[in-house]
Design a protein around this motif. Structure first.
Motif, PDB file in Angstrom:
ATOM      1  N   ASN A   1     -43.464 -46.233 -30.527  1.00 14.61           N
ATOM      2  CA  ASN A   1     -42.898 -46.480 -29.204  1.00 14.61           C
ATOM      3  C   ASN A   1     -41.402 -46.706 -29.328  1.00 14.61           C
ATOM      4  OD1 ASN A   1     -45.534 -46.402 -28.232  1.00 14.61           O
ATOM      5  ND2 ASN A   1     -45.782 -48.604 -28.461  1.00 14.61           N
ATOM      6  N   TYR A   2     -40.656 -46.222 -28.334  1.00 17.01           N
ATOM      7  CA  TYR A   2     -39.203 -46.301 -28.370  1.00 17.01           C
ATOM      8  C   TYR A   2     -38.639 -46.665 -27.007  1.00 17.01           C
ATOM      9  CZ  TYR A   2     -39.682 -43.704 -32.738  1.00 17.01           C
ATOM     10  OH  TYR A   2     -40.031 -43.308 -34.003  1.00 17.01           O
ATOM     11  N   LEU A   3     -37.483 -47.310 -27.018  1.00 15.01           N
ATOM     12  CA  LEU A   3     -36.677 -47.512 -25.826  1.00 15.01           C
ATOM     13  C   LEU A   3     -35.487 -46.571 -25.969  1.00 15.01           C
ATOM     14  CD1 LEU A   3     -35.920 -49.025 -23.227  1.00 15.01           C
ATOM     15  CD2 LEU A   3     -34.671 -50.638 -24.664  1.00 15.01           C
ATOM     16  N   VAL A   4     -35.347 -45.642 -25.015  1.00 16.27           N
ATOM     17  CA  VAL A   4     -34.273 -44.661 -25.059  1.00 16.27           C
ATOM     18  C   VAL A   4     -33.268 -45.007 -23.966  1.00 16.27           C
ATOM     19  CG1 VAL A   4     -33.682 -42.212 -24.892  1.00 16.27           C
ATOM     20  CG2 VAL A   4     -35.873 -42.896 -25.900  1.00 16.27           C
ATOM     21  N   ALA A   5     -31.997 -45.156 -24.349  1.00 14.30           N
ATOM     22  CA  ALA A   5     -30.919 -45.431 -23.403  1.00 14.30           C
ATOM     23  C   ALA A   5     -30.036 -44.198 -23.307  1.00 14.30           C
ATOM     24  CB  ALA A   5     -30.107 -46.633 -23.854  1.00 14.30           C
TER      25      ALA A   5
ATOM     26  N   GLU B   1     -28.458 -44.564 -27.253  1.00 18.26           N
ATOM     27  CA  GLU B   1     -29.150 -45.439 -28.208  1.00 18.26           C
ATOM     28  C   GLU B   1     -30.650 -45.222 -28.120  1.00 18.26           C
ATOM     29  OE1 GLU B   1     -26.946 -49.511 -29.067  1.00 18.26           O
ATOM     30  OE2 GLU B   1     -27.501 -49.337 -26.944  1.00 18.26           O
ATOM     31  N   VAL B   2     -31.307 -45.395 -29.251  1.00 17.86           N
ATOM     32  CA  VAL B   2     -32.765 -45.348 -29.309  1.00 17.86           C
ATOM     33  C   VAL B   2     -33.217 -46.496 -30.199  1.00 17.86           C
ATOM     34  CG1 VAL B   2     -34.805 -43.993 -29.910  1.00 17.86           C
ATOM     35  CG2 VAL B   2     -32.749 -42.831 -29.097  1.00 17.86           C
ATOM     36  N   PHE B   3     -34.148 -47.307 -29.690  1.00 18.30           N
ATOM     37  CA  PHE B   3     -34.682 -48.432 -30.449  1.00 18.30           C
ATOM     38  C   PHE B   3     -36.190 -48.275 -30.588  1.00 18.30           C
ATOM     39  CE2 PHE B   3     -31.078 -50.115 -28.038  1.00 18.30           C
ATOM     40  CZ  PHE B   3     -30.312 -50.660 -29.052  1.00 18.30           C
ATOM     41  N   GLU B   4     -36.701 -48.550 -31.768  1.00 13.16           N
ATOM     42  CA  GLU B   4     -38.144 -48.592 -31.951  1.00 13.16           C
ATOM     43  C   GLU B   4     -38.630 -49.913 -31.372  1.00 13.16           C
ATOM     44  OE1 GLU B   4     -41.352 -48.477 -35.578  1.00 13.16           O
ATOM     45  OE2 GLU B   4     -39.451 -47.414 -35.824  1.00 13.16           O
ATOM     46  N   THR B   5     -39.718 -49.878 -30.597  1.00 12.29           N
ATOM     47  CA  THR B   5     -40.258 -51.085 -29.983  1.00 12.29           C
ATOM     48  C   THR B   5     -41.627 -51.396 -30.535  1.00 12.29           C
ATOM     49  OG1 THR B   5     -41.164 -49.813 -28.116  1.00 12.29           O
ATOM     50  CG2 THR B   5     -38.945 -50.727 -27.840  1.00 12.29           C
ATOM     51  N   GLU B   6     -42.132 -52.557 -30.211  1.00 15.74           N
ATOM     52  CA  GLU B   6     -43.437 -53.009 -30.685  1.00 15.74           C
ATOM     53  C   GLU B   6     -44.560 -52.232 -30.020  1.00 15.74           C
ATOM     54  OE1 GLU B   6     -43.925 -55.320 -33.112  1.00 15.74           O
ATOM     55  OE2 GLU B   6     -41.741 -55.337 -33.300  1.00 15.74           O
TER      56      GLU B   6
ATOM     57  N   ALA C   1     -44.541 -41.438 -29.253  1.00 18.24           N
ATOM     58  CA  ALA C   1     -43.707 -40.307 -29.678  1.00 18.24           C
ATOM     59  C   ALA C   1     -43.884 -40.097 -31.180  1.00 18.24           C
ATOM     60  CB  ALA C   1     -42.245 -40.578 -29.353  1.00 18.24           C
ATOM     61  N   GLU C   2     -43.729 -38.870 -31.613  1.00 22.85           N
ATOM     62  CA  GLU C   2     -43.898 -38.535 -33.027  1.00 22.85           C
ATOM     63  C   GLU C   2     -42.720 -38.994 -33.877  1.00 22.85           C
ATOM     64  OE1 GLU C   2     -44.586 -34.342 -33.063  1.00 22.85           O
ATOM     65  OE2 GLU C   2     -46.390 -34.521 -31.832  1.00 22.85           O
ATOM     66  N   SER C   3     -41.530 -39.067 -33.265  1.00 28.07           N
ATOM     67  CA  SER C   3     -40.326 -39.461 -33.984  1.00 28.07           C
ATOM     68  C   SER C   3     -39.273 -39.917 -32.987  1.00 28.07           C
ATOM     69  CB  SER C   3     -39.764 -38.280 -34.789  1.00 28.07           C
ATOM     70  OG  SER C   3     -39.321 -37.268 -33.901  1.00 28.07           O
ATOM     71  N   MET C   4     -38.163 -40.415 -33.501  1.00 30.28           N
ATOM     72  CA  MET C   4     -37.061 -40.836 -32.653  1.00 30.28           C
ATOM     73  C   MET C   4     -36.516 -39.631 -31.853  1.00 30.28           C
ATOM     74  SD  MET C   4     -33.643 -42.932 -33.785  1.00 30.28           S
ATOM     75  CE  MET C   4     -34.610 -44.301 -34.397  1.00 30.28           C
ATOM     76  N   GLU C   5     -36.407 -38.485 -32.511  1.00 34.40           N
ATOM     77  CA  GLU C   5     -35.918 -37.283 -31.848  1.00 34.40           C
ATOM     78  C   GLU C   5     -36.876 -36.826 -30.748  1.00 34.40           C
ATOM     79  OE1 GLU C   5     -36.157 -37.602 -35.240  1.00 34.40           O
ATOM     80  OE2 GLU C   5     -34.022 -38.007 -35.522  1.00 34.40           O
ATOM     81  N   HIS C   6     -38.164 -36.944 -31.011  1.00 35.65           N
ATOM     82  CA  HIS C   6     -39.172 -36.583 -30.016  1.00 35.65           C
ATOM     83  C   HIS C   6     -39.049 -37.497 -28.796  1.00 35.65           C
ATOM     84  CE1 HIS C   6     -43.633 -36.305 -28.762  1.00 35.65           C
ATOM     85  NE2 HIS C   6     -43.024 -35.214 -28.341  1.00 35.65           N
TER      86      HIS C   6
END
Length: 122
Positions: free
Chosen positions: A2-6, A108-113, A81-86
């Motif tokens: 899981n990611y937070l995308v800004a 910015e992209v952060f991995e979340t819990e 998501a499969e990756s940060m880029e995805h």
């Protein structure tokens, strides 16, 4: 994952005299278009730009000839998501679809819990 995308968006506001009015209109218009696309899970805020002289942040908005360019920050949770880029591609596709003709840039992209599932599913 899981990611937070800004993302940063460049929003044009016409026929304004005041920075605060321009910011209000930009945030309102962006929110309205996202809500119409049933994307109320996207957070919309005015961006910040560092002062070239002192480095202090100020609202990303500039007015010339009664036309404002307002920098908005859009944040979206992307799940599974499969990756940060995805995650970046998913967010840019989703938000870009709702905000056609608005320039977007991932900032910015952060991995979340794993247990923070409060937004959209990928």
């Amino acid at each position: 994952m899981n990611y937070l995308v800004a993302m940063e968006a460049a929003w044009l506001v016409r026929d304004v005299d005041d920075i605060d009015d321009a910011i209000g209109v930009a945030v309102s218009e962006a929110g309205k278009r996202l809500n119409e696309a049933e994307m109320d899970y996207v957070e919309v805020e005015v961006g910040a730009t560092g002062c070239p002289a002192c480095g202090e942040p100020f609202d990303s908005a500039f007015i010339a000839a009664d036309t404002a360019l307002v920098g908005l920050v859009l944040e979206m949770d992307v799940f599974n998501a499969e990756s940060m880029e995805h995650a970046q591609r998913i967010a840019k596709s989703e938000i870009g679809g709702a905000l056609r003709d608005v320039p977007l840039k991932v900032i910015e992209v952060f991995e979340t819990e794993e247990d923070e599932e409060s937004g959209a599913e990928a």
